[in-house]
Design an enzyme around this catalytic site. Structure first.
Site, PDB file in Angstrom:
ATOM      1  N   GLU A   1       0.820  -1.214   0.000  1.00 22.23           N
ATOM      2  CA  GLU A   1       0.000   0.000   0.000  1.00 22.23           C
ATOM      3  C   GLU A   1       0.855   1.266   0.000  1.00 22.23           C
ATOM      4  O   GLU A   1       0.343   2.367  -0.137  1.00 22.23           O
ATOM      5  CB  GLU A   1      -0.998  -0.013   1.166  1.00 22.23           C
TER       6      GLU A   1
ATOM      7  N   CYS B   1      16.410  -6.316   0.322  1.00 21.89           N
ATOM      8  CA  CYS B   1      16.535  -7.537   1.122  1.00 21.89           C
ATOM      9  C   CYS B   1      17.904  -8.166   0.925  1.00 21.89           C
ATOM     10  O   CYS B   1      18.328  -9.010   1.696  1.00 21.89           O
ATOM     11  CB  CYS B   1      15.452  -8.528   0.757  1.00 21.89           C
TER      12      CYS B   1
HETATM   13  P1  NAD Z   1       5.820  -6.008   5.258  1.00 26.13           P
HETATM   14  O1  NAD Z   1       5.961  -7.365   5.817  1.00 26.13           O
HETATM   15  O2  NAD Z   1       5.447  -4.897   6.166  1.00 26.13           O
HETATM   16  O3  NAD Z   1       4.694  -5.999   4.123  1.00 26.13           O
HETATM   17  C1  NAD Z   1       4.691  -6.947   3.061  1.00 26.13           C
HETATM   18  C2  NAD Z   1       3.266  -7.169   2.597  1.00 26.13           C
HETATM   19  O4  NAD Z   1       2.501  -7.723   3.676  1.00 26.13           O
HETATM   20  C3  NAD Z   1       2.550  -5.893   2.151  1.00 26.13           C
HETATM   21  O5  NAD Z   1       1.809  -6.171   0.992  1.00 26.13           O
HETATM   22  C4  NAD Z   1       1.652  -5.566   3.339  1.00 26.13           C
HETATM   23  O6  NAD Z   1       0.467  -4.913   2.953  1.00 26.13           O
HETATM   24  C5  NAD Z   1       1.343  -6.924   3.930  1.00 26.13           C
HETATM   25  N1  NAD Z   1       1.145  -6.884   5.386  1.00 26.13           N
HETATM   26  C6  NAD Z   1       1.693  -5.998   6.261  1.00 26.13           C
HETATM   27  N2  NAD Z   1       1.290  -6.284   7.517  1.00 26.13           N
HETATM   28  C7  NAD Z   1       0.486  -7.368   7.439  1.00 26.13           C
HETATM   29  C8  NAD Z   1      -0.225  -8.142   8.411  1.00 26.13           C
HETATM   30  N3  NAD Z   1      -0.181  -7.852   9.696  1.00 26.13           N
HETATM   31  N4  NAD Z   1      -0.932  -9.186   7.979  1.00 26.13           N
HETATM   32  C9  NAD Z   1      -0.978  -9.516   6.671  1.00 26.13           C
HETATM   33  N5  NAD Z   1      -0.326  -8.807   5.712  1.00 26.13           N
HETATM   34  C10 NAD Z   1       0.403  -7.750   6.082  1.00 26.13           C
HETATM   35  O7  NAD Z   1       7.175  -5.679   4.474  1.00 26.13           O
HETATM   36  P2  NAD Z   1       7.640  -4.313   3.819  1.00 26.13           P
HETATM   37  O8  NAD Z   1       7.978  -3.322   4.877  1.00 26.13           O
HETATM   38  O9  NAD Z   1       6.703  -3.899   2.739  1.00 26.13           O
HETATM   39  O10 NAD Z   1       8.971  -4.805   3.081  1.00 26.13           O
HETATM   40  C11 NAD Z   1      10.219  -4.872   3.710  1.00 26.13           C
HETATM   41  C12 NAD Z   1      10.537  -6.273   4.186  1.00 26.13           C
HETATM   42  O11 NAD Z   1      10.486  -7.180   3.090  1.00 26.13           O
HETATM   43  C13 NAD Z   1      11.942  -6.403   4.737  1.00 26.13           C
HETATM   44  O12 NAD Z   1      11.911  -7.232   5.873  1.00 26.13           O
HETATM   45  C14 NAD Z   1      12.714  -7.079   3.613  1.00 26.13           C
HETATM   46  O13 NAD Z   1      13.851  -7.804   4.010  1.00 26.13           O
HETATM   47  C15 NAD Z   1      11.665  -7.976   3.077  1.00 26.13           C
HETATM   48  N6  NAD Z   1      11.983  -8.391   1.723  1.00 26.13           N
HETATM   49  C16 NAD Z   1      12.379  -9.684   1.547  1.00 26.13           C
HETATM   50  C17 NAD Z   1      12.722 -10.117   0.282  1.00 26.13           C
HETATM   51  C18 NAD Z   1      13.143 -11.532   0.048  1.00 26.13           C
HETATM   52  O14 NAD Z   1      13.147 -11.950  -1.085  1.00 26.13           O
HETATM   53  N7  NAD Z   1      13.499 -12.286   1.074  1.00 26.13           N
HETATM   54  C19 NAD Z   1      12.636  -9.241  -0.798  1.00 26.13           C
HETATM   55  C20 NAD Z   1      12.217  -7.930  -0.569  1.00 26.13           C
HETATM   56  C21 NAD Z   1      11.886  -7.526   0.697  1.00 26.13           C
END
Ligand code: NAD
Length: 498
Positions: free
Chosen positions: A176, A281
């Site tokens: 979002e 990441c």
């Molecule tokens: P996030 O976990 O906050 O959000 C990811 C997704 O989950 C979003 O679409 C969000 O709307 C949804 N979400 C958020 N809270 C939720 C909840 N309580 N219940 C269900 N869905 C929920 O992550 P972010 O801040 O958008 O991204 C950064 C994170 O992603 C970092 O930890 C990074 O390391 C990780 N990341 C990992 C990789 C990988 O391939 N391992 C790649 C990119 C990013």
């Protein structure tokens, strides 16, 4: 104020839940749009569209499905400048970096142009008397993808490209924080010839994610984001009978051996530690120089480079990095720097309080360097996801190796050395998914698979490469006998080859 809704059945539709989230320009702190947050009924509408469109798409021969991606790749290239600016405006990263984000996704679309070959099955003639046996791969039906803010181009394409090429319909729930690019990608897929209903984009938060995880018609869920949510999505999807692959956070180490080319290692650390403001990441967040002399020389070379990082808004085409994504991220990163100081790490370059003239309300954090960090500190254990590099000094190779091995996360790791034996030993023993040898961000290309180990990944199939074709398809194995006039009687024992 711009309102961003959903993209269902090939059309833009406004949100109906009455709930929205603000979308910021991270460089200025201004709200530039409102994004709709979907309710269960909006997810259902997308699933219904997908369900209707999917059988015909699955029955479209794979060469024709591939042609949609050929056209889509052309459209991405033709529109690259506009797409990159759209991404930067909501994410904050530099326009060149945004192009890299999109190109890494585009490469997955190029990879799936090979779908006629990639999805071919297996055939054994004469597996028994007049018996042929063959295995085919069929789409799971409807797949869903839940993506993070940090790669709003690449990660949606990691998921929807193989899923759709395999004959599935897809529901994408992007972050979002930066929802515009994913919707634009869906528009371009339609322009490339994808039938309506095959790629739907639903904006939302936890409510939308939960609706996806419990929807009976969605067969497979791919997630990328932070580890606590990855763990939750994996467990909930599995409890609801869905196939899931969920990728989480990281703490990527880079070991610098005494024989490494130090200038090369320093440049690698600068790009991998501070590029995209550390919000990757695969960013390197821990440097592990081996031996005091290596450590002293490394820190000495890093400091002036960190102090002269050019930090700016995406409109500054000379900027090395931009702001972090939100006010909350800004506060969290600054709070962790405070914590590091309180824990006794040596703050060598302090990025707190960085202000850019004309952008005083932007979410900028200056490049930060800690030295003498130890494994018991929170700044070592936690993923900071900002422009903060920690130096953990190791007395020898074995101690250096043991650091990433004992860490909770296992996404990526790198070693800088001129010694082939050390590099080979490291790559063989370290319990991490993606290894760089004199390469700081070892993100596999589209035709290999991307995925970490330990708390960085839940599930057994990775993103893109041949793993993605397996993830988005189910195997069916057929045993066929076509002799005329079968004379066998009933057989009551387990059939075996005699
Ligand atoms: P996030 O976990 O906050 O959000 C990811 C997704 O989950 C979003 O679409 C969000 O709307 C949804 N979400 C958020 N809270 C939720 C909840 N309580 N219940 C269900 N869905 C929920 O992550 P972010 O801040 O958008 O991204 C950064 C994170 O992603 C970092 O930890 C990074 O390391 C990780 N990341 C990992 C990789 C990988 O391939 N391992 C790649 C990119 C990013």
């Amino acid at each position: 104020m711009l309102e961003i809704g959903h993209f269902i059945g090939g059309k833009h539709v406004a949100g109906t839940s009455g709930r929205t989230a603000d979308v910021f320009n991270p460089a200025t702190g201004e709200v530039q749009a409102k994004v709709a947050l979907a309710s269960v009924s909006e997810i259902r509408a997308a699933v219904e569209n997908a369900k209707e469109a999917q059988p015909k798409w699955a029955a479209t021969n794979p060469q024709r499905r591939a042609r949609v991606f050929m056209k889509f790749v052309d459209l991405l290239n033709q529109n690259m400048d506009e797409l990159a600016v759209m991404l930067s405006k909501e994410h904050g990263k530099t326009v060149e970096d945004s192009k890299g984000d999109i190109v890494r996704g585009l490469e997955v679309c190029e990879f799936v142009i090979g779908i006629p070959h990639l999805s071919k099955g297996e055939f054994t003639e004469g597996a028994g008397p007049q018996i042929d046996m063959y295995s085919i791969r069929q789409p799971v039906g409807i797949g869903a993808g839940i993506t993070p803010f940090n790669f709003p181009g690449m990660i949606p394409m990691w998921m929807f490209a193989p899923a759709i090429a395999c004959g599935n319909a897809f529901i994408l729930k992007p972050s979002e924080r930066d929802p515009s690019l994913p919707i634009r990608l869906a528009e371009l897929m339609i322009e490339a010839g994808l039938p309506a209903g095959i790629l739907n984009v639903i904006n939302g938060d936890k409510a939308a994610v939960d609706a996806i995880l419990t929807d009976p018609d969605i067969g497979a869920v791919s997630f990328v984001g932070s580890t606590p949510i990855a763990r939750y999505v994996y467990g909930t999807a599995a409890a609801n009978g869905k196939r899931a692959q969920c990728f989480g956070g990281a703490k990527n180490h880079m070991i610098i051996m005494p024989d490494a080319d130090l200038d090369q290692a320093v440049n690698a650390l600068m790009g991998a530690g501070y590029g995209s403001a550390g919000e990757r990441c695969m960013a390197v967040s821990v440097a592990v120089p081996v031996g005091e002399e290596t450590a002293n020389r490394l820190v000495e070379k890093l400091v002036p480079k960190i102090e002269s990082l050019r930090i700016g808004p995406y409109t500054d085409d000379k900027a090395d990095m931009g702001p972090v994504v939100t006010k909350e991220a800004h506060a969290r990163i600054n709070g962790l720097i405070d914590k590091g100081v309180a824990e006794g790490a040596k703050l060598v370059v302090d990025g707190r309080g960085f202000k850019l003239q004309g952008y005083e309300n932007g979410y900028f954090v200056g490049g930060t360097l800690f030295d003498n960090v130890t494994p018991d500190m929170d700044i070592y254990k936690q993923e900071i996801f900002g422009p903060v590099l920690s130096v953990v000094r190791a007395p020898n190779y074995e101690e250096a190796l043991s650091l990433p091995m004992k860490h909770e996360y296992g996404n990526g790791v790198a070693i800088f050395t001129r010694d082939g034996d050390a590099a080979r030993d490291f790559a063989s023993r370290v319990n991490i998914g993606m290894i760089g040898i004199n390469v700081p961000i070892p993100v596999p290309l589209a035709y290999h698979s991307f995925g970490g180990w330990k708390a960085s990944s839940f599930g057994d199939l990775n993103q893109h490469g041949t793993d993605s074709i397996k993830f988005w398809t189910k195997t069916k194995t057929i045993t066929a006998r076509w002799p005329s006039g079968i004379k066998d009687g009933a057989e009551f024992v387990m059939p075996v080859m005699k």
